[in-house]
Design a protein around this motif. Structure first.
Motif, PDB file in Angstrom:
ATOM      1  N   ASP A 115       3.847  -3.400  19.755  1.00 39.94           N
ATOM      2  CA  ASP A 115       3.749  -4.035  18.488  1.00 39.94           C
ATOM      3  C   ASP A 115       4.976  -5.119  18.564  1.00 39.94           C
ATOM      4  N   LEU A 116       5.853  -5.309  19.286  1.00 40.92           N
ATOM      5  CA  LEU A 116       6.860  -6.127  19.523  1.00 40.92           C
ATOM      6  C   LEU A 116       6.227  -7.231  20.478  1.00 40.92           C
ATOM      7  N   PHE A 117       5.572  -7.114  21.451  1.00 42.71           N
ATOM      8  CA  PHE A 117       4.646  -7.967  22.021  1.00 42.71           C
ATOM      9  C   PHE A 117       3.853  -8.687  21.217  1.00 42.71           C
ATOM     10  N   LEU A 118       3.016  -8.029  20.409  1.00 37.58           N
ATOM     11  CA  LEU A 118       2.091  -8.719  19.737  1.00 37.58           C
ATOM     12  C   LEU A 118       2.516  -9.512  18.517  1.00 37.58           C
ATOM     13  N   LYS A 119       3.742  -9.035  18.098  1.00 35.38           N
ATOM     14  CA  LYS A 119       4.588 -10.023  17.140  1.00 35.38           C
ATOM     15  C   LYS A 119       5.086 -11.190  17.896  1.00 35.38           C
ATOM     16  N   GLU A 120       5.493 -11.009  19.103  1.00 36.04           N
ATOM     17  CA  GLU A 120       5.826 -12.358  19.747  1.00 36.04           C
ATOM     18  C   GLU A 120       4.545 -13.257  19.961  1.00 36.04           C
ATOM     19  N   LEU A 121       3.267 -12.944  20.300  1.00 33.96           N
ATOM     20  CA  LEU A 121       2.238 -13.506  20.302  1.00 33.96           C
ATOM     21  C   LEU A 121       1.839 -14.180  18.816  1.00 33.96           C
ATOM     22  N   GLY A 122       2.462 -13.895  17.689  1.00 32.10           N
ATOM     23  CA  GLY A 122       2.258 -14.202  16.503  1.00 32.10           C
ATOM     24  C   GLY A 122       1.169 -13.402  15.603  1.00 32.10           C
ATOM     25  N   MET A 123       1.214 -12.060  16.120  1.00 28.65           N
ATOM     26  CA  MET A 123       0.270 -11.281  15.420  1.00 28.65           C
ATOM     27  C   MET A 123       0.812 -10.484  14.326  1.00 28.65           C
ATOM     28  N   GLY A 124       2.134 -10.940  13.862  1.00 24.27           N
ATOM     29  CA  GLY A 124       2.539 -10.127  12.699  1.00 24.27           C
ATOM     30  C   GLY A 124       3.285  -8.778  13.330  1.00 24.27           C
ATOM     31  N   ASN A 125       3.791  -8.201  12.158  1.00 17.62           N
ATOM     32  CA  ASN A 125       4.683  -6.967  12.180  1.00 17.62           C
ATOM     33  C   ASN A 125       3.501  -5.507  12.190  1.00 17.62           C
ATOM     34  N   ASN A 126       3.908  -4.664  12.840  1.00 23.32           N
ATOM     35  CA  ASN A 126       3.153  -3.293  12.620  1.00 23.32           C
ATOM     36  C   ASN A 126       1.561  -3.510  12.712  1.00 23.32           C
ATOM     37  N   ILE A 127       1.147  -4.206  13.778  1.00 22.21           N
ATOM     38  CA  ILE A 127      -0.161  -4.063  14.133  1.00 22.21           C
ATOM     39  C   ILE A 127      -0.992  -2.771  14.422  1.00 22.21           C
ATOM     40  N   VAL A 128      -0.051  -1.956  15.413  1.00 18.59           N
ATOM     41  CA  VAL A 128      -0.539  -0.599  15.963  1.00 18.59           C
ATOM     42  C   VAL A 128      -0.797  -0.038  14.808  1.00 18.59           C
ATOM     43  N   GLU A 129       0.132  -0.015  13.674  1.00 18.07           N
ATOM     44  CA  GLU A 129       0.195   0.943  12.510  1.00 18.07           C
ATOM     45  C   GLU A 129      -1.140   0.538  11.657  1.00 18.07           C
ATOM     46  N   TYR A 130      -1.520  -0.760  11.632  1.00 22.45           N
ATOM     47  CA  TYR A 130      -2.473  -1.225  10.857  1.00 22.45           C
ATOM     48  C   TYR A 130      -3.672  -0.875  11.517  1.00 22.45           C
ATOM     49  N   CYS A 131      -3.756  -0.739  12.835  1.00 25.72           N
ATOM     50  CA  CYS A 131      -4.965  -0.320  13.824  1.00 25.72           C
ATOM     51  C   CYS A 131      -5.258   1.127  13.104  1.00 25.72           C
ATOM     52  N   TYR A 132      -4.255   2.007  13.279  1.00 24.10           N
ATOM     53  CA  TYR A 132      -4.474   3.497  12.820  1.00 24.10           C
ATOM     54  C   TYR A 132      -4.953   3.714  11.383  1.00 24.10           C
ATOM     55  N   ASP A 133      -4.178   2.684  10.453  1.00 27.11           N
ATOM     56  CA  ASP A 133      -4.698   2.855   9.082  1.00 27.11           C
ATOM     57  C   ASP A 133      -5.998   2.479   9.032  1.00 27.11           C
ATOM     58  N   GLU A 134      -6.666   1.587   9.640  1.00 26.84           N
ATOM     59  CA  GLU A 134      -8.076   1.022   9.540  1.00 26.84           C
ATOM     60  C   GLU A 134      -9.144   2.190  10.156  1.00 26.84           C
ATOM     61  N   ILE A 135      -8.634   2.680  11.178  1.00 28.68           N
ATOM     62  CA  ILE A 135      -9.393   3.945  11.763  1.00 28.68           C
ATOM     63  C   ILE A 135      -9.663   5.088  10.795  1.00 28.68           C
ATOM     64  N   ASN A 136      -8.263   5.293  10.311  1.00 30.11           N
ATOM     65  CA  ASN A 136      -8.252   6.572   9.231  1.00 30.11           C
ATOM     66  C   ASN A 136      -9.096   6.525   8.089  1.00 30.11           C
ATOM     67  N   ASN A 137      -8.860   5.060   7.509  1.00 27.86           N
ATOM     68  CA  ASN A 137      -9.721   4.521   6.441  1.00 27.86           C
ATOM     69  C   ASN A 137     -11.070   4.763   6.636  1.00 27.86           C
ATOM     70  N   SER A 138     -11.763   4.258   8.022  1.00 29.50           N
ATOM     71  CA  SER A 138     -12.985   4.307   8.446  1.00 29.50           C
ATOM     72  C   SER A 138     -13.547   5.988   8.387  1.00 29.50           C
ATOM     73  N   LEU A 139     -12.569   6.556   8.906  1.00 26.12           N
ATOM     74  CA  LEU A 139     -12.936   7.848   8.888  1.00 26.12           C
ATOM     75  C   LEU A 139     -13.272   8.704   7.931  1.00 26.12           C
ATOM     76  N   LYS A 140     -12.239   8.414   6.762  1.00 27.53           N
ATOM     77  CA  LYS A 140     -12.276   8.844   5.445  1.00 27.53           C
ATOM     78  C   LYS A 140     -13.652   8.548   4.878  1.00 27.53           C
ATOM     79  N   ARG A 141     -14.226   7.013   5.261  1.00 25.79           N
ATOM     80  CA  ARG A 141     -15.432   6.587   4.636  1.00 25.79           C
ATOM     81  C   ARG A 141     -16.470   7.358   5.424  1.00 25.79           C
TER      82      ARG A 141
END
Length: 182
Positions: A115-141
């Motif tokens: 997450d810190l590495f992605l933030k340094e690349l300009g990807m914002g905060n909490n990208i890993v958590e964002y991915c898990y949220d997307e995956i879980n929302n997808s599984l719910k759908r």
């Protein structure tokens, strides 16, 4: 862990010997009254275009927006296959109770470093958590569309507070036996 050899004993060299292994699995699905399904990371990760993610860090003025688009598109493609699988299982055994199990937040130092590495690349905060949220929302759908049950295992507060007990190696993506039991 008394269960550690159970799958190996039941599935032996599944898929390596012959098509009979798949016929055996199908026969077990037909007879089951309860089926739990956990979509493994090995199903998801190969479908995320890592080369595109690297490219956007260099060539896009808003890499975070592009990254989120890539993740959403990847998850949408995965959804199609999961729904096909769930419907196929329901065709084989329409009376079984089917539970699709969500992902818990990956823990360990590795994911924080990523997450810190992605933030340094300009990807914002909490990208890993964002991915898990997307995956879980997808599984719910998927569960809703296929009319099966969804089990959420993503208790973020619990996993954050107990990560020392749930994962004892910094780069490990899999929980300890305590994590699996939770």
């Amino acid at each position: 862990n008394p269960e550690r050899r159970r799958l190996k004993k039941q599935f032996k060299n599944f898929g390596k010997k012959s098509r009979n292994d798949f016929e055996y699995l199908i026969s077990k699905i037909v007879l089951a009254n309860l089926i739990t399904i956990n979509i493994g990371a090995n199903f998801i990760i190969p479908r995320i275009p890592i080369d595109r993610i690297i490219e956007i860090t260099i060539n896009y003025p808003d890499p975070l927006l592009e990254l989120k688009t890539i993740i959403k598109n990847s998850v949408h493609e995965i959804e199609k296959d999961i729904i096909i699988m769930l419907n196929r299982i329901k065709d084989l055994n329409p009376l079984a109770s089917i539970y699709l199990v969500g992902y818990n937040k990956m823990f360990g130092t590795f994911w924080k470093i990523l997450d810190l590495f992605l933030k340094e690349l300009g990807m914002g905060n909490n990208i890993v958590e964002y991915c898990y949220d997307e995956i879980n929302n997808s599984l719910k759908r998927c569960a809703k569309k296929a009319e099966v049950y969804f089990i959420s295992t993503n208790n973020k507060k619990f996993w954050d507070e107990n990560s020392y007990m749930m994962c004892n190696v910094f780069y490990e993506a899999h929980p300890t036996i305590f994590g699996y039991k939770k």
